[in-house]
Write a protein that holds these residues in place. Sequence first.
Motif, PDB file in Angstrom:
ATOM      1  N   ARG A  61       1.252  52.244  23.152  1.00 19.35           N
ATOM      2  CA  ARG A  61       0.753  51.954  21.978  1.00 19.35           C
ATOM      3  C   ARG A  61      -0.880  51.554  22.338  1.00 19.35           C
ATOM      4  O   ARG A  61      -1.800  51.986  21.424  1.00 19.35           O
ATOM      5  N   THR A  62      -0.925  50.832  23.217  1.00 20.36           N
ATOM      6  CA  THR A  62      -2.548  50.279  23.441  1.00 20.36           C
ATOM      7  C   THR A  62      -3.323  51.399  23.861  1.00 20.36           C
ATOM      8  O   THR A  62      -4.363  51.256  23.216  1.00 20.36           O
ATOM      9  N   ARG A  63      -2.812  52.327  24.641  1.00 15.28           N
ATOM     10  CA  ARG A  63      -3.800  53.265  25.045  1.00 15.28           C
ATOM     11  C   ARG A  63      -3.942  54.272  23.814  1.00 15.28           C
ATOM     12  O   ARG A  63      -5.252  54.818  23.636  1.00 15.28           O
ATOM     13  N   GLU A  64      -3.077  54.345  22.758  1.00 14.21           N
ATOM     14  CA  GLU A  64      -3.125  55.159  21.777  1.00 14.21           C
ATOM     15  C   GLU A  64      -4.307  54.544  20.789  1.00 14.21           C
ATOM     16  O   GLU A  64      -5.025  55.318  20.162  1.00 14.21           O
ATOM     17  N   ARG A  65      -4.161  53.359  20.464  1.00 12.75           N
ATOM     18  CA  ARG A  65      -5.038  52.565  19.557  1.00 12.75           C
ATOM     19  C   ARG A  65      -6.458  52.645  20.161  1.00 12.75           C
ATOM     20  O   ARG A  65      -7.413  52.928  19.438  1.00 12.75           O
ATOM     21  N   SER A  66      -6.635  52.306  21.534  1.00 10.97           N
ATOM     22  CA  SER A  66      -7.846  52.407  22.129  1.00 10.97           C
ATOM     23  C   SER A  66      -8.501  53.797  21.903  1.00 10.97           C
ATOM     24  O   SER A  66      -9.827  53.893  21.562  1.00 10.97           O
TER      25      SER A  66
END
Length: 85
Positions: A61-66
């Motif tokens: 999720r963090t990678r997707e948000r980034s």
Amino acid sequence: MLARHTAPAEGPSSASAHTGTSCPVEAIAAAYLSQTSGDPALALRCAITDALADLLEAERRTRERSRLISRGYVRGRLDDTGDAL
């Protein structure tokens, strides 16, 4: 692997009943022990498996948000004249 997010064990054998408090760690440990019929080694492996799955999902999720933030930043950049594209 066992079902995730199990409810804490109920009744006089639950950890929170012994301590008189509702410590989340004890409640989670009691739930895993209950689901594994009291096998502490299996309960530990299940808890670790679930924790790693949650960690990997959080990282995804963090990678997707980034990625989405970076894409939005590029779309909102200014050209040489100072006007938005």
